[in-house]
Design a protein around this motif. Structure first.
Motif, PDB file in Angstrom:
ATOM      1  N   PHE A 293      40.711 -39.881 -52.908  1.00  0.00           N
ATOM      2  CA  PHE A 293      42.015 -39.378 -53.341  1.00  0.00           C
ATOM      3  C   PHE A 293      41.863 -38.127 -54.200  1.00  0.00           C
ATOM      4  O   PHE A 293      42.652 -37.190 -54.114  1.00  0.00           O
ATOM      5  CB  PHE A 293      42.775 -40.465 -54.115  1.00  0.00           C
ATOM      6  N   TRP A 294      40.810 -38.096 -55.028  1.00  0.00           N
ATOM      7  CA  TRP A 294      40.545 -36.905 -55.833  1.00  0.00           C
ATOM      8  C   TRP A 294      40.099 -35.744 -54.963  1.00  0.00           C
ATOM      9  O   TRP A 294      40.345 -34.586 -55.285  1.00  0.00           O
ATOM     10  CB  TRP A 294      39.468 -37.231 -56.878  1.00  0.00           C
ATOM     11  N   GLN A 295      39.450 -36.070 -53.852  1.00  0.00           N
ATOM     12  CA  GLN A 295      39.021 -35.007 -52.940  1.00  0.00           C
ATOM     13  C   GLN A 295      40.229 -34.263 -52.376  1.00  0.00           C
ATOM     14  O   GLN A 295      40.198 -33.050 -52.196  1.00  0.00           O
ATOM     15  CB  GLN A 295      38.187 -35.609 -51.804  1.00  0.00           C
ATOM     16  N   TYR A 296      41.312 -34.986 -52.102  1.00  0.00           N
ATOM     17  CA  TYR A 296      42.540 -34.341 -51.644  1.00  0.00           C
ATOM     18  C   TYR A 296      43.043 -33.354 -52.688  1.00  0.00           C
ATOM     19  O   TYR A 296      43.476 -32.245 -52.365  1.00  0.00           O
ATOM     20  CB  TYR A 296      43.629 -35.386 -51.363  1.00  0.00           C
ATOM     21  N   ILE A 297      42.985 -33.761 -53.945  1.00  0.00           N
ATOM     22  CA  ILE A 297      43.467 -32.901 -55.022  1.00  0.00           C
ATOM     23  C   ILE A 297      42.625 -31.632 -55.119  1.00  0.00           C
ATOM     24  O   ILE A 297      43.158 -30.519 -55.222  1.00  0.00           O
ATOM     25  CB  ILE A 297      43.439 -33.664 -56.371  1.00  0.00           C
ATOM     26  N   VAL A 298      41.305 -31.789 -55.060  1.00  0.00           N
ATOM     27  CA  VAL A 298      40.408 -30.636 -55.158  1.00  0.00           C
ATOM     28  C   VAL A 298      40.646 -29.674 -54.004  1.00  0.00           C
ATOM     29  O   VAL A 298      40.769 -28.453 -54.194  1.00  0.00           O
ATOM     30  CB  VAL A 298      38.926 -31.095 -55.175  1.00  0.00           C
ATOM     31  N   LYS A 299      40.733 -30.208 -52.772  1.00  0.00           N
ATOM     32  CA  LYS A 299      40.956 -29.337 -51.613  1.00  0.00           C
ATOM     33  C   LYS A 299      42.329 -28.672 -51.669  1.00  0.00           C
ATOM     34  O   LYS A 299      42.486 -27.514 -51.272  1.00  0.00           O
ATOM     35  CB  LYS A 299      40.793 -30.130 -50.317  1.00  0.00           C
ATOM     36  N   GLY A 300      43.320 -29.403 -52.191  1.00  0.00           N
ATOM     37  CA  GLY A 300      44.653 -28.821 -52.350  1.00  0.00           C
ATOM     38  C   GLY A 300      44.636 -27.642 -53.296  1.00  0.00           C
ATOM     39  O   GLY A 300      45.285 -26.612 -53.050  1.00  0.00           O
ATOM     40  N   ILE A 301      43.873 -27.774 -54.391  1.00  0.00           N
ATOM     41  CA  ILE A 301      43.759 -26.679 -55.363  1.00  0.00           C
ATOM     42  C   ILE A 301      43.070 -25.474 -54.718  1.00  0.00           C
ATOM     43  O   ILE A 301      43.480 -24.326 -54.909  1.00  0.00           O
ATOM     44  CB  ILE A 301      42.980 -27.152 -56.619  1.00  0.00           C
ATOM     45  N   VAL A 302      42.010 -25.748 -53.934  1.00  0.00           N
ATOM     46  CA  VAL A 302      41.290 -24.664 -53.248  1.00  0.00           C
ATOM     47  C   VAL A 302      42.231 -23.919 -52.297  1.00  0.00           C
ATOM     48  O   VAL A 302      42.249 -22.686 -52.249  1.00  0.00           O
ATOM     49  CB  VAL A 302      40.075 -25.224 -52.478  1.00  0.00           C
ATOM     50  N   ILE A 303      43.033 -24.662 -51.527  1.00  0.00           N
ATOM     51  CA  ILE A 303      43.977 -24.041 -50.601  1.00  0.00           C
ATOM     52  C   ILE A 303      44.996 -23.197 -51.354  1.00  0.00           C
ATOM     53  O   ILE A 303      45.310 -22.063 -50.970  1.00  0.00           O
ATOM     54  CB  ILE A 303      44.703 -25.111 -49.759  1.00  0.00           C
ATOM     55  N   LEU A 304      45.515 -23.741 -52.461  1.00  0.00           N
ATOM     56  CA  LEU A 304      46.516 -23.019 -53.258  1.00  0.00           C
ATOM     57  C   LEU A 304      45.946 -21.715 -53.800  1.00  0.00           C
ATOM     58  O   LEU A 304      46.597 -20.665 -53.750  1.00  0.00           O
ATOM     59  CB  LEU A 304      46.993 -23.904 -54.414  1.00  0.00           C
ATOM     60  N   ILE A 305      44.715 -21.770 -54.306  1.00  0.00           N
ATOM     61  CA  ILE A 305      44.067 -20.565 -54.826  1.00  0.00           C
ATOM     62  C   ILE A 305      43.867 -19.547 -53.716  1.00  0.00           C
ATOM     63  O   ILE A 305      44.123 -18.350 -53.891  1.00  0.00           O
ATOM     64  CB  ILE A 305      42.708 -20.923 -55.489  1.00  0.00           C
ATOM     65  N   ALA A 306      43.428 -20.028 -52.537  1.00  0.00           N
ATOM     66  CA  ALA A 306      43.187 -19.126 -51.406  1.00  0.00           C
ATOM     67  C   ALA A 306      44.467 -18.432 -50.975  1.00  0.00           C
ATOM     68  O   ALA A 306      44.491 -17.221 -50.727  1.00  0.00           O
ATOM     69  CB  ALA A 306      42.588 -19.903 -50.235  1.00  0.00           C
ATOM     70  N   VAL A 307      45.563 -19.192 -50.874  1.00  0.00           N
ATOM     71  CA  VAL A 307      46.842 -18.623 -50.459  1.00  0.00           C
ATOM     72  C   VAL A 307      47.350 -17.639 -51.509  1.00  0.00           C
ATOM     73  O   VAL A 307      47.892 -16.578 -51.182  1.00  0.00           O
ATOM     74  CB  VAL A 307      47.881 -19.741 -50.205  1.00  0.00           C
ATOM     75  N   TYR A 308      47.144 -17.975 -52.787  1.00  0.00           N
ATOM     76  CA  TYR A 308      47.589 -17.081 -53.856  1.00  0.00           C
ATOM     77  C   TYR A 308      46.815 -15.765 -53.825  1.00  0.00           C
ATOM     78  O   TYR A 308      47.404 -14.683 -53.965  1.00  0.00           O
ATOM     79  CB  TYR A 308      47.411 -17.761 -55.218  1.00  0.00           C
ATOM     80  N   LEU A 309      45.504 -15.849 -53.617  1.00  0.00           N
ATOM     81  CA  LEU A 309      44.694 -14.631 -53.533  1.00  0.00           C
ATOM     82  C   LEU A 309      45.111 -13.790 -52.334  1.00  0.00           C
ATOM     83  O   LEU A 309      45.117 -12.551 -52.395  1.00  0.00           O
ATOM     84  CB  LEU A 309      43.206 -15.002 -53.440  1.00  0.00           C
ATOM     85  N   ASP A 310      45.472 -14.458 -51.232  1.00  0.00           N
ATOM     86  CA  ASP A 310      45.959 -13.741 -50.056  1.00  0.00           C
ATOM     87  C   ASP A 310      47.266 -13.020 -50.379  1.00  0.00           C
ATOM     88  O   ASP A 310      47.479 -11.882 -49.968  1.00  0.00           O
ATOM     89  CB  ASP A 310      46.169 -14.728 -48.903  1.00  0.00           C
ATOM     90  N   PHE A 311      48.131 -13.681 -51.142  1.00  0.00           N
ATOM     91  CA  PHE A 311      49.406 -13.080 -51.546  1.00  0.00           C
ATOM     92  C   PHE A 311      49.172 -11.845 -52.419  1.00  0.00           C
ATOM     93  O   PHE A 311      49.793 -10.798 -52.222  1.00  0.00           O
ATOM     94  CB  PHE A 311      50.237 -14.117 -52.315  1.00  0.00           C
ATOM     95  N   ILE A 312      48.247 -11.958 -53.366  1.00  0.00           N
ATOM     96  CA  ILE A 312      47.928 -10.831 -54.254  1.00  0.00           C
ATOM     97  C   ILE A 312      47.369  -9.659 -53.459  1.00  0.00           C
ATOM     98  O   ILE A 312      47.732  -8.499 -53.661  1.00  0.00           O
ATOM     99  CB  ILE A 312      46.915 -11.263 -55.342  1.00  0.00           C
TER     100      ILE A 312
END
Length: 321
Positions: A293-312
């Motif tokens: 369950f924590w792995q989902y959280i970690v991967k979710g954070i990674v995806i969010l960071i990746a999408v945010y960097l793409d937006f920037i």
């Protein structure tokens, strides 16, 4: 000299991904008290696990470059694996089982591409709907049950090795090579970038947008099928929950690899690196005994960071123009 410059440019272009992988290696190696991470067996296992994400991520890369998205790939993986497994359990020759599984994926991708290209519906809505329909079909047909696969050829398809190299790694090399050629050395690939960069301009230039979109979604379906077949073979069983959430890992790998969610930009080399980043994260968290369950959280954070960097990045590019 040109080759050295090209290689240097490649390293500079993917410096962020390479540094990220290096950091993951250091952190996981230090945290891994059992010293399993850097063993040959574990690294080969990571490569074997990464292959299924690379297959679908290659298809996702093509679709994102063209300005679309495919949320149905996890369900396509499941229904393709189910089809091949059922055919195998029915005594159908192994080769026909594989063809049947791939055909189902191609058909699903074709339908996605047809609807996306012929209507004003957003790809997000179309493929999300397809995902629900296909996943529902898998649960209905299997009655949510798990069936064991005993066909030796089927089991070898995703589980055997050629010497020390797992078969799926060989498939991955072949798939990546084909998609790289398709994207970089064909008219089809140039049209993809044109459509993703400016659809109206591409249309005025005489590009057959309908044909291209149907083509990439069909290819995405085929690659998702291949991934589902390999995963079903590795699991040695038909599981209706197979590949649930696989589309999120694929999107994460593609965006981490530098492909823009806005379309018109991307490369397969980055996607492969992004897939290995996700693979090392999964493997490292498993070795450290972290709850799934924590792995989902970690991967979710990674995806969010990746999408945010793409937006920037896109925002800076827009300011530059």
């Amino acid at each position: 000299m040109k080759q050295n410059k090209s290689l240097r440019h490649w390293f500079l272009h993917y410096a962020g991904q390479l540094v990220f992988i290096a950091i993951l290696f250091v952190v996981i190696t230090i945290a891994d008290q059992k010293k399993v991470f850097l063993t040959t067996g574990n690294l080969l296992n990571v490569m074997r696990q990464v292959t299924t994400n690379v297959f679908v991520a290659c298809g996702m890369t093509l679709i994102l470059i063209a300005g679309g998205i495919d949320l149905s790939i996890g369900a396509v993986m499941a229904i393709s694996g189910m089809t091949a497994a059922y055919l195998s359990l029915s005594g159908i020759p192994f080769a026909l089982c594989i063809v049947g599984g791939l055909a189902v994926g191609a058909a699903a991708g074709f339908v996605n591409g047809l609807i996306v290209s012929q209507t004003d519906l957003q790809p997000f809505i179309v493929t999300y709907s397809t995902q629900i329909i296909l996943r529902g079909m898998v649960y209905v047909i299997t009655a949510a049950g798990t069936y064991r696969i005993t066909n030796k050829s089927f089991l070898a398809f995703g589980g055997a090795s050629l010497g020390p190299i797992p078969y799926p790694v060989i498939y991955m090399i072949i798939v990546v090579s084909i998609v790289v050629v398709l994207l970089n050395y064909t008219k089809f690939g140039r049209h993809l970038y044109a459509i993703g960069g400016n659809t109206k301009a591409a249309q005025f230039a005489g590009i057959n947008i309908t044909k291209i979109k149907i083509g990439i979604y069909t290819l995405s379906g085929i690659l998702a099928s291949l991934s589902g077949l390999v995963l079903t073979s590795r699991n040695s069983s038909l599981q209706p929950s197979l590949a649930t959430g696989a589309e999120m890992d694929a999107i994460a790998a593609v965006v981490l690899g530098g492909t823009s969610m806005a379309g018109g930009q991307g490369a397969i080399a980055g996607t492969v690196l992004g897939s290995f980043i996700i693979g090392f994260i999964n493997n490292g968290l498993n070795l450290l005994g972290m709850n799934s369950f924590w792995q989902y959280i970690v991967k979710g954070i990674v995806i969010l960071i990746a999408v945010y960097l793409d937006f920037i990045k896109n925002k800076r590019l827009a300011k530059g123009t």
